[in-house]
Design a protein around this motif. Structure first.
Motif, PDB file in Angstrom:
ATOM      1  N   GLY A   8       0.909  16.860 -58.156  1.00 30.26           N
ATOM      2  CA  GLY A   8       0.408  16.786 -59.520  1.00 30.26           C
ATOM      3  C   GLY A   8       1.228  17.584 -60.497  1.00 30.26           C
ATOM      4  N   GLU A  38       1.305  21.035 -63.439  1.00 29.28           N
ATOM      5  CA  GLU A  38       0.777  22.350 -63.753  1.00 29.28           C
ATOM      6  C   GLU A  38       1.314  22.798 -65.104  1.00 29.28           C
ATOM      7  OE1 GLU A  38       1.990  24.629 -60.395  1.00 29.28           O
ATOM      8  OE2 GLU A  38       4.080  24.793 -61.023  1.00 29.28           O
ATOM      9  N   ASP A  72      -3.880  23.370 -63.344  1.00 28.77           N
ATOM     10  CA  ASP A  72      -3.182  22.304 -62.631  1.00 28.77           C
ATOM     11  C   ASP A  72      -4.159  21.188 -62.302  1.00 28.77           C
ATOM     12  OD1 ASP A  72      -4.295  22.764 -59.763  1.00 28.77           O
ATOM     13  OD2 ASP A  72      -3.519  24.724 -60.322  1.00 28.77           O
ATOM     14  N   TRP A  73      -3.608  20.013 -62.097  1.00 28.37           N
ATOM     15  CA  TRP A  73      -4.369  18.842 -61.650  1.00 28.37           C
ATOM     16  C   TRP A  73      -3.536  18.131 -60.597  1.00 28.37           C
ATOM     17  CZ3 TRP A  73      -3.790  13.728 -60.858  1.00 28.37           C
ATOM     18  CH2 TRP A  73      -4.944  12.966 -60.672  1.00 28.37           C
ATOM     19  N   SER A  74      -4.175  17.822 -59.449  1.00 25.98           N
ATOM     20  CA  SER A  74      -3.449  17.217 -58.333  1.00 25.98           C
ATOM     21  C   SER A  74      -4.217  16.031 -57.763  1.00 25.98           C
ATOM     22  CB  SER A  74      -3.214  18.237 -57.213  1.00 25.98           C
ATOM     23  OG  SER A  74      -2.516  19.370 -57.669  1.00 25.98           O
ATOM     24  N   TRP A  75      -3.506  14.945 -57.543  1.00 27.39           N
ATOM     25  CA  TRP A  75      -4.045  13.859 -56.719  1.00 27.39           C
ATOM     26  C   TRP A  75      -4.124  14.371 -55.291  1.00 27.39           C
ATOM     27  CZ3 TRP A  75      -1.140  12.011 -52.640  1.00 27.39           C
ATOM     28  CH2 TRP A  75      -1.693  10.933 -51.940  1.00 27.39           C
ATOM     29  N   TRP A 105      -9.195  14.082 -56.051  1.00 29.99           N
ATOM     30  CA  TRP A 105      -8.333  14.950 -56.845  1.00 29.99           C
ATOM     31  C   TRP A 105      -8.906  16.354 -56.845  1.00 29.99           C
ATOM     32  CZ3 TRP A 105     -10.982  17.277 -60.712  1.00 29.99           C
ATOM     33  CH2 TRP A 105     -11.990  16.582 -61.389  1.00 29.99           C
ATOM     34  N   SER A 137      -8.463  20.285 -59.066  1.00 25.51           N
ATOM     35  CA  SER A 137      -7.912  20.954 -60.244  1.00 25.51           C
ATOM     36  C   SER A 137      -8.355  22.411 -60.245  1.00 25.51           C
ATOM     37  CB  SER A 137      -8.388  20.258 -61.524  1.00 25.51           C
ATOM     38  OG  SER A 137      -7.918  20.916 -62.687  1.00 25.51           O
ATOM     39  N   THR A 138      -7.501  23.299 -60.782  1.00 24.86           N
ATOM     40  CA  THR A 138      -7.860  24.711 -60.868  1.00 24.86           C
ATOM     41  C   THR A 138      -7.516  25.263 -62.248  1.00 24.86           C
ATOM     42  OG1 THR A 138      -5.748  25.691 -60.154  1.00 24.86           O
ATOM     43  CG2 THR A 138      -7.270  24.964 -58.422  1.00 24.86           C
ATOM     44  N   SER A 139      -8.228  26.312 -62.639  1.00 21.91           N
ATOM     45  CA  SER A 139      -7.921  27.116 -63.826  1.00 21.91           C
ATOM     46  C   SER A 139      -7.923  28.565 -63.356  1.00 21.91           C
ATOM     47  CB  SER A 139      -8.957  26.898 -64.933  1.00 21.91           C
ATOM     48  OG  SER A 139      -8.956  25.559 -65.362  1.00 21.91           O
ATOM     49  N   ARG A 178     -12.939  16.007 -57.183  1.00 21.52           N
ATOM     50  CA  ARG A 178     -13.680  14.745 -57.125  1.00 21.52           C
ATOM     51  C   ARG A 178     -13.783  14.363 -55.666  1.00 21.52           C
ATOM     52  NH1 ARG A 178     -17.194  12.272 -60.628  1.00 21.52           N
ATOM     53  NH2 ARG A 178     -16.958  10.005 -60.641  1.00 21.52           N
ATOM     54  N   THR A 185     -18.107  14.988 -59.098  1.00 23.49           N
ATOM     55  CA  THR A 185     -17.196  16.095 -59.381  1.00 23.49           C
ATOM     56  C   THR A 185     -17.918  17.382 -59.027  1.00 23.49           C
ATOM     57  OG1 THR A 185     -16.123  14.877 -61.178  1.00 23.49           O
ATOM     58  CG2 THR A 185     -15.826  17.262 -61.139  1.00 23.49           C
TER      59      THR A 185
END
Length: 267
Positions: free
Chosen positions: A90, A92, A110-113, A139, A141-143, A166, A186
């Motif tokens: 993904g 970042e 970041d966002w990742s498949w 998918w 994702s983190t913050s 998800r 989610t």
């Protein structure tokens, strides 16, 4: 001949005096080396491998449970803990601020498949071993915050924050003619890890990173058909990935200089 000797002597004295003066003059110090700074905002790409463990549970009792057994027992496991694995890839993005001489604080998202998935058969007494249950992550994702110590272009850091994913929960009961139940939500959790990043050019850096993520107590199949009960699941993620970042600013937050004022023309 005497004039020639006198001329040579005068030239020698002049050169010797110039050399002595040059030797007595202070040497100009070389300019100080330009120190690398991590301050700025960036975007990048990342990818790697992921693995973990998942488990399905029946969170509450619901009376007769035709598919799972003669009596549906709440608060017990629907499956044993089983393995999940796959890959992630993904984007970042984030900003860093260097403070002091060797410390850097940053915010990163970041966002990742994700292709992570795993299956297991249900277990007694509440489950039916002919039913196959699956956890499938689509998918993640983190913050996060990052903070660490730098050695010029090398940065060793720890990181932590919030995580989201998800996730599909699939219950395959086709072996007993009940079809497949699927629910997708989610879910939210937390993450922590560590990494190492190296700036091989002024605006380009490579990193390797480990992240642990935890998602738990998520309700699925909240309106199940007759013969099925609600489910919940737990999911632990372990991710090892590499990233390539491009820094497009060299200032962030309050460190950016104010724009130059526009010229004022008067008649």
């Amino acid at each position: 001949m005497n004039k020639l000797l006198l001329g040579s002597f005068a030239i020698a004295l002049t050169m010797g005096g110039s050399a002595a003066m040059a030797a007595d003059m202070p040497l100009k110090a070389p300019p100080p080396p330009v120190l690398f700074s991590w301050t700025g905002c960036y975007v990048g790409i990342e990818g790697g491998g992921a693995w973990g463990r998942s488990k399905h549970r029946f969170p509450q009792a619901a009376g007769p449970f035709v598919v799972g057994g003669p009596v549906f027992i709440g608060g017990v496991n629907a499956t044993d803990t089983f393995n999940v694995s796959g890959g992630v890839a993904g984007v970042e993005y984030g900003c860093n601020q260097q403070f002091g001489s060797n410390w850097v604080f940053g915010l990163e998202g970041d966002w990742s498949w994700s292709s992570k998935r795993g299956t297991a058969n249900d277990i007694l007494p509440a489950g039916n071993p002919l039913i196959t249950s699956e956890t499938k992550e689509r998918w993640v994702s983190t913050s996060r915050m990052r903070i660490g110590y730098t050695w010029d272009r090398a940065w060793l850091y720890v990181t932590g924050g919030f995580a989201a994913a998800r996730v599909d929960l699939n219950v395959d009961a086709t072996a007993i003619a009940f079809g497949i139940l699927t629910d997708r939500k989610t879910v939210y959790g937390w993450t922590a890890g560590a990494g190492f990043e190296y700036a091989f050019l002024n605006n380009w850096s490579l990193k390797v990173e480990y992240l642990y993520m935890n998602f738990s107590d998520n309700r699925y199949l909240t309106l199940p058909p007759a013969g099925f009960g609600q489910r919940s699941f737990t999911l632990d993620d372990h991710i090892v990935r590499a990233g390539l970042n491009w820094r497009f600013t060299e200032c962030v937050f309050g460190s950016c200089p104010a724009p130059a004022p526009l010229p004022v023309y008067t008649k």
